[in-house]
Design an enzyme around this catalytic site. Structure first.
Site, PDB file in Angstrom:
ATOM      1  N   HIS A 126      37.763  35.424  39.899  1.00  0.00           N
ATOM      2  CA  HIS A 126      36.229  35.081  40.183  1.00  0.00           C
ATOM      3  C   HIS A 126      35.720  35.337  38.604  1.00  0.00           C
ATOM      4  O   HIS A 126      35.024  36.181  38.274  1.00  0.00           O
ATOM      5  CB  HIS A 126      35.426  36.130  40.884  1.00  0.00           C
ATOM      6  CG  HIS A 126      34.035  35.656  41.328  1.00  0.00           C
ATOM      7  ND1 HIS A 126      33.283  34.978  40.337  1.00  0.00           N
ATOM      8  CD2 HIS A 126      33.478  35.604  42.677  1.00  0.00           C
ATOM      9  CE1 HIS A 126      32.130  34.788  40.963  1.00  0.00           C
ATOM     10  NE2 HIS A 126      32.360  35.196  42.264  1.00  0.00           N
TER      11      HIS A 126
ATOM     12  N   GLU B 135      36.625  29.659  38.542  1.00  0.00           N
ATOM     13  CA  GLU B 135      37.341  30.329  39.294  1.00  0.00           C
ATOM     14  C   GLU B 135      38.615  29.712  39.830  1.00  0.00           C
ATOM     15  O   GLU B 135      38.520  29.172  41.099  1.00  0.00           O
ATOM     16  CB  GLU B 135      36.396  30.870  40.494  1.00  0.00           C
ATOM     17  CG  GLU B 135      35.114  31.483  39.749  1.00  0.00           C
ATOM     18  CD  GLU B 135      34.060  31.735  41.071  1.00  0.00           C
ATOM     19  OE1 GLU B 135      34.479  32.183  41.919  1.00  0.00           O
ATOM     20  OE2 GLU B 135      33.023  31.497  40.663  1.00  0.00           O
TER      21      GLU B 135
END
Length: 329
Positions: A188, A303
Site C-alpha cells: 500500500h 499499490e
C-alpha cells in the site's frame, strides 16, 4: 526475539572495508534505519514492518506520511508503505477472512527483524551498493484474538532493499498448515507528490499523470464497483479508488509523471493488480489520522498487489510478490 535486551544498537561496517551501508536501531528498538554511503536512507517501524521514510541522496523524501499518523503501535500507519495481508479491504462473504479487520493484520502486528545483507562493492565504487533488511511474522507471534479469527499456520518474510535509485519491497507467504488457505497481498505505497508550483499548491496533483495502465480493465470503487477500461493516461481530478488489472506484463513499468517528467516508475513481480488511490477532499476530511487535510494534493497511492482474486496456497506452498520503485532525477 525483537525486544530482547541484548540487541545491538547498531550494525556497523567492518573496519578496513570500503564505506558500507549503516543499519541502526532506535533506542526503544521500535524502528530500524539504514543509510547508504552515498546518502540515501530508509526507516522502518517494526510495528507492521511499515516503511515510513525513504529519502534520496539529496535528502528529498519520496514517501508521503500523514502528520497525524500513529507511530506508537496503536493503529495502522497512515502513509509510507503499509502491508496488506491476508485480505484486501474487507471480505464479509469470504468465510475465512470475514472476521478480520480491514486490510488484515500484517500492518498492525509486531514483526521481528531477521537481519541485514549488503551488496559488495570494490573500493571507491559505491555506485552499486545496496542494503536489504529482512523481517518476519508467523502465526505463533499473533495475539490470541487474531489467531482465533484466522486460525492458519503461516510464515511471512518481508524484505526491503534500498539502492541508490530504487526501493524494492518483497513479501514471501508460506503455508505451514496442513490445510490450504486463501490470501490476498498488497503493498500500500503512498508516494509523495512534489510542490511543483508553490504559488498554486491546489494544482499540484493536477500536474501528475500515470502512464502504463492504458487498455487495462479496472474496478472503479468510487462508481459502484463497475468495471471499466482505461483509455489513456490517468490523471487525478477527484476521489480515486481503482483496482487495475494491467494488460501488459508486470515488468512493464507504471510511471508517475510530474509536470511531464518521470518522478517514479513502479515495476511489479508476480503481482497482477495495481490499485490507484487518492481520497480527495471529502474522504480526507473524514479520516482522523489524515493530516494536513489538504495533504491529498501531495500524495498518490500506487499499490501493486494480488487482490483481484484469492491466492490459494496448499500446505507447504509459497507465494512471492514484489515491487521495485525507481526514482527520476
Amino acid at each position: 526475539m525483537v525486544g530482547r535486551a541484548t540487541r545491538p544498537t547498531a550494525l556497523a561496517s567492518t573496519p578496513g572495508l570500503a564505506p558500507q551501508p549503516q543499519v541502526q536501531f532506535s533506542d526503544d528498538n521500535a524502528r530500524v534505519s539504514a543509510v547508504l554511503p552515498t546518502g540515501e536512507s530508509l526507516e522502518i517501524l517494526l510495528y507492521g514492518a511499515t516503511v515510513i521514510s525513504w529519502k534520496d541522496k539529496n535528502g528529498d523524501e519520496k514517501l508521503w506520511l500523514s502528520d497525524a499518523a500513529k507511530l506508537d503501535g496503536s493503529k495502522a500507519v497512515r502513509g509510507g508503505i503499509p502491508l496488506v495481508f491476508p485480505v484486501f479491504g474487507t471480505a464479509p462473504d469470504h468465510a475465512a477472512t470475514a472476521k478480520l479487520p480491514q486490510h488484515g493484520f500484517a500492518r498492525t502486528s509486531r514483526w521481528e527483524f531477521l537481519g541485514k545483507s549488503t551488496s559488495e562493492s570494490a573500493p571507491g565504487q559505491a555506485a552499486d551498493l545496496s542494503v536489504k533488511l529482512d523481517f518476519g511474522l508467523s502465526s505463533p507471534s499473533l495475539d490470541s484474538e487474531t489467531q482465533a479469527k484466522w486460525p492458519y499456520s503461516f510464515n511471512l518474510i518481508y524484505s526491503v532493499t534500498l539502492s541508490r535509485e530504487s526501493l524494492t519491497t518483497s513479501l514471501v507467504v508460506t503455508n505451514d498448515d496442513d490445510k490450504p488457505f486463501d490470501c490476498q497481498v498488497l503493498l500500500h505505497t503512498y508516494l509523495r507528490v512534489k510542490l511543483t508550483n508553490p504559488s498554486t499548491p491546489q494544482k499540484d496533483i493536477a500536474n501528475v499523470e500515470i502512464t502504463g495502465l492504458s487498455s487495462a480493465s479496472y474496478v472503479d470503487k468510487v462508481d459502484g464497483a463497475t468495471t471499466k477500461t482505461q483509455s489513456s493516461a490517468l490523471t487525478i481530478t477527484g476521489e480515486t479508488d481503482r483496482v487495475y488489472t494491467p494488460s501488459t506484463p508486470p515488468s512493464d513499468p507504471v510511471t508517475v509523471l510530474e509536470g511531464g517528467k518521470t518522478a517514479f516508475t513502479v515495476v511489479r513481480d508476480n503481482l497482477s493488480n495495481v490499485v490507484v488511490w487518492n481520497p480527495w477532499t471529502d474522504k480526507a476530511a473524514g479520516m482522523a489520522d489524515f493530516a494536513p487535510k489538504d495533504g491529498f494534493k501531495n500524495m498518490l497511492c500506487v499499490e501493486p498487489g494480488a487482490v483481484g482474486t484469492w491466492q490459494t496456497l496448499e500446505p507447504g506452498d509459497a507465494f512471492e510478490g514484489a515491487q521495485t520503485i525507481g526514482i527520476g532525477y
